[in-house]
Design a protein around this motif. Structure first.
Motif, PDB file in Angstrom:
ATOM      1  N   ALA A  70       0.851  -1.212   0.000  1.00 28.27           N
ATOM      2  CA  ALA A  70       0.000   0.000   0.000  1.00 28.27           C
ATOM      3  C   ALA A  70       0.876   1.248   0.000  1.00 28.27           C
ATOM      4  CB  ALA A  70      -0.916  -0.002   1.220  1.00 28.27           C
ATOM      5  N   LEU A  71       1.960   1.200   0.765  1.00 28.69           N
ATOM      6  CA  LEU A  71       2.863   2.350   0.824  1.00 28.69           C
ATOM      7  C   LEU A  71       3.511   2.570  -0.544  1.00 28.69           C
ATOM      8  CD1 LEU A  71       4.187   4.485   2.680  1.00 28.69           C
ATOM      9  CD2 LEU A  71       5.974   2.801   3.184  1.00 28.69           C
ATOM     10  N   ALA A  72       3.925   1.474  -1.205  1.00 29.66           N
ATOM     11  CA  ALA A  72       4.565   1.592  -2.532  1.00 29.66           C
ATOM     12  C   ALA A  72       3.613   2.266  -3.516  1.00 29.66           C
ATOM     13  CB  ALA A  72       4.970   0.207  -3.033  1.00 29.66           C
ATOM     14  N   VAL A  73       2.366   1.835  -3.516  1.00 24.52           N
ATOM     15  CA  VAL A  73       1.368   2.416  -4.434  1.00 24.52           C
ATOM     16  C   VAL A  73       1.220   3.910  -4.153  1.00 24.52           C
ATOM     17  CG1 VAL A  73      -1.120   2.477  -4.929  1.00 24.52           C
ATOM     18  CG2 VAL A  73       0.076   0.285  -4.812  1.00 24.52           C
ATOM     19  N   ASN A  74       1.146   4.256  -2.869  1.00 29.10           N
ATOM     20  CA  ASN A  74       0.869   5.655  -2.524  1.00 29.10           C
ATOM     21  C   ASN A  74       2.091   6.567  -2.701  1.00 29.10           C
ATOM     22  OD1 ASN A  74      -1.753   5.111  -2.138  1.00 29.10           O
ATOM     23  ND2 ASN A  74      -1.666   4.989   0.096  1.00 29.10           N
ATOM     24  N   LEU A  75       3.286   6.017  -2.521  1.00 29.44           N
ATOM     25  CA  LEU A  75       4.479   6.838  -2.784  1.00 29.44           C
ATOM     26  C   LEU A  75       4.580   7.128  -4.281  1.00 29.44           C
ATOM     27  CD1 LEU A  75       7.103   5.174  -0.388  1.00 29.44           C
ATOM     28  CD2 LEU A  75       5.892   7.351  -0.069  1.00 29.44           C
ATOM     29  N   SER A  76       4.270   6.135  -5.132  1.00 26.55           N
ATOM     30  CA  SER A  76       4.263   6.363  -6.584  1.00 26.55           C
ATOM     31  C   SER A  76       3.194   7.383  -6.937  1.00 26.55           C
ATOM     32  CB  SER A  76       3.969   5.068  -7.343  1.00 26.55           C
ATOM     33  OG  SER A  76       5.025   4.186  -7.186  1.00 26.55           O
ATOM     34  N   ALA A  77       2.020   7.234  -6.315  1.00 23.24           N
ATOM     35  CA  ALA A  77       0.918   8.168  -6.592  1.00 23.24           C
ATOM     36  C   ALA A  77       1.320   9.592  -6.200  1.00 23.24           C
ATOM     37  CB  ALA A  77      -0.335   7.736  -5.828  1.00 23.24           C
ATOM     38  N   ALA A  78       2.008   9.697  -5.054  1.00 28.01           N
ATOM     39  CA  ALA A  78       2.443  11.025  -4.593  1.00 28.01           C
ATOM     40  C   ALA A  78       3.384  11.660  -5.601  1.00 28.01           C
ATOM     41  CB  ALA A  78       3.139  10.886  -3.237  1.00 28.01           C
ATOM     42  N   LEU A  79       4.344  10.868  -6.092  1.00 28.48           N
ATOM     43  CA  LEU A  79       5.354  11.418  -7.004  1.00 28.48           C
ATOM     44  C   LEU A  79       4.778  11.744  -8.382  1.00 28.48           C
ATOM     45  CD1 LEU A  79       8.383   9.147  -6.047  1.00 28.48           C
ATOM     46  CD2 LEU A  79       8.257  11.615  -5.749  1.00 28.48           C
ATOM     47  N   SER A  80       3.670  11.074  -8.724  1.00 20.87           N
ATOM     48  CA  SER A  80       3.126  11.318 -10.072  1.00 20.87           C
ATOM     49  C   SER A  80       1.793  12.062 -10.038  1.00 20.87           C
ATOM     50  CB  SER A  80       2.976   9.984 -10.807  1.00 20.87           C
ATOM     51  OG  SER A  80       2.175   9.125 -10.030  1.00 20.87           O
ATOM     52  N   GLY A  81       1.403  12.552  -8.856  1.00 22.69           N
ATOM     53  CA  GLY A  81       0.175  13.343  -8.745  1.00 22.69           C
ATOM     54  C   GLY A  81      -1.098  12.537  -8.954  1.00 22.69           C
ATOM     55  N   GLN A  82      -1.038  11.226  -8.688  1.00 22.98           N
ATOM     56  CA  GLN A  82      -2.219  10.359  -8.836  1.00 22.98           C
ATOM     57  C   GLN A  82      -2.953  10.249  -7.491  1.00 22.98           C
ATOM     58  OE1 GLN A  82      -3.052   8.892 -11.885  1.00 22.98           O
ATOM     59  NE2 GLN A  82      -1.414  10.252 -12.590  1.00 22.98           N
ATOM     60  N   PRO A  83      -4.225   9.784  -7.505  1.00 21.34           N
ATOM     61  CA  PRO A  83      -4.930   9.615  -6.225  1.00 21.34           C
ATOM     62  C   PRO A  83      -4.354   8.456  -5.391  1.00 21.34           C
ATOM     63  CG  PRO A  83      -6.392   9.135  -8.104  1.00 21.34           C
ATOM     64  CD  PRO A  83      -5.067   9.511  -8.668  1.00 21.34           C
TER      65      PRO A  83
END
Ligand SMILES: Cc1cc2nc3c(=O)[nH]c(=O)nc-3n(C[C@H](O)[C@H](O)[C@H](O)COP(=O)(O)OP(=O)(O)OC[C@H]3O[C@@H](n4cnc5c(N)ncnc54)[C@H](O)[C@@H]3O)c2cc1C
Length: 359
Positions: free
Chosen positions: A292-305
């Protein structure tokens, strides 16, 4: 001089290892990323009792971080974080280095609680950080003396069973009943193993201070000796609450379901150092938070939800019995046997293998 990153991971805990593992599979987000770790290895607590009992070598129980980081183009910064300024998005390390990043992620674990001391002549060895604990135990084991272990959770029980045959006398002191939170049948099984290993168990003894060579609970002297291992419940790193991040009353970082700090959304926290509803503090949940953290760190860096982390309702506990077998607790069911020890061994070895880089 300040080093500037897009993302900084502080602490090579179980959740960050999971993040790096997923990135090895090709899911690394773009940007300059660093991992801050006190040492070159991430130690795996599940194998620590087996290491102490002589069934594993040190290199089997730890993940070398340099090769893993090379594999996923992450810079390994060796040092201990001493302070965090969430507004400036900055960590200060023990050697004075300062590192800044747009996004920060904390997976720093916890430390055992230390009883207050006055004129303590006892040698006290906290089980974490693991490097210091293992170095301390190496010293102690060459001149065995009677030992007390504080903490009747899974860690304290496993340590007692692993070390009982290596010291003249071992006492396990537990604030409540041992293995609280597990079924009564597991406690019974564990008490039998502890009795077979000649461990003296004292339950309902909450040691709150050390005076000279004595452990004291309330006003009662409960043990006298020279060496104590602390495997007591988790306490938070003190600088987390001092940083201004929203923390609970015990100093753990309060996060929401996306694992973002409730006060500073550019700071993530996972594992023992975080407080999240319905999520106990143990290695199983720290591992589960990795994806879950991996998904959200990627989302943070790419401006995704972001996506919410869903804690599982049940978790499997396998407690090493010190002789190669294990005790199981899952969904109210308990069991024990050598076959469970072999199963635990396979699961633990697979955990380490999965995180090995190929460089
Ligand atoms: C003997 C023992 C056996 C256990 N067995 C089990 C088990 O079988 N199952 C289970 O679920 N749980 C078990 N636990 C509990 C488990 O170890 C913890 O709950 C788990 O390690 C928490 O994982 P984490 O990812 O939060 O942090 P950790 O795995 O503790 O990792 C934190 C990392 O951050 C690093 N760090 C800390 N401070 C700093 C700093 N200031 N700067 C930089 N880096 C820092 C540490 O060195 C460490 O590498 C056991 C614990 C012990 C002591």
């Amino acid at each position: 001089m300040t080093d500037q990153f897009d993302l900084l991971l502080a602490g090579a805990g179980h959740a960050h290892l999971g993040v790096l593992r997923l990135w090895m599979g090709g899911q690394r987000p773009p940007g300059r990323i660093g991992l801050i770790s006190t040492g070159p290895y991430a130690w795996y607590s599940g194998m620590l009792p087996g290491l102490l009992a002589g069934r594993y070598r040190a290199e089997q129980c730890r993940t070398p971080l340099q090769s893993l980081c090379c594999e996923v183009d992450v810079e390994l910064l060796q040092g201990e974080v001493r302070a965090l300024d969430p507004h400036a998005r900055q960590f200060t390390l023990d050697d004075g280095r300062q590192c800044t990043a747009d996004w920060l992620s904390l997976n720093l674990g916890s430390l055992p609680k230390v009883p207050a001391g006055s004129g303590a002549t006892l040698e006290v060895l906290p089980v974490k950080p693991f490097e210091a604990f293992l170095a301390g135990w190496q010293r102690w084991k060459h001149s065995p003396r009677s030992l007390a272990i504080l903490g009747g959770g899974a860690a304290g029980v496993e340590l007692a069973l692993a070390l009982a045959s290596q010291v003249p006398e071992l006492t396990l002191l537990s604030g409540g009943a041992i293995l609280a939170g597990h079924p009564a049948a597991l406690r019974k099984r564990a008490l039998r193993h502890l009795a077979d290993a000649r461990v003296r168990v004292e339950e309902g003894v909450a040691v709150d201070s050390i005076h000279g060579n004595a452990l004291v609970a309330g006003n009662r002297l409960v043990w006298r000796g020279t060496r104590v291992i602390l495997a007591t419940g988790a306490s938070a790193l003190p600088w987390l609450a001092q940083s201004g991040l929203a923390c609970d009353e015990r100093g753990f970082v309060r996060v929401g379901k996306t694992l973002q700090s409730l006060s500073h959304s550019h700071v993530f926290a996972a594992g023992d150092c975080a407080t999240l509803e319905a999520t106990p503090r143990n290695g199983v949940y720290a591992v589960r938070q990795g994806p879950a953290l991996a998904v959200n760190l990627s989302a943070a860096l790419s401006g995704q939800p972001m996506r919410p982390f869903q804690p599982q309702r049940r978790s499997l506990a396998l407690i090493a019995d010190g002789r190669g077998g294990a005790l199981l607790s899952w969904a109210g069911i308990t069991a024990e046997g050598d076959w469970l020890g072999r199963w635990k061994d396979r699961l633990d070895r697979r955990f380490i293998e999965r995180h090995h880089g190929t460089h």
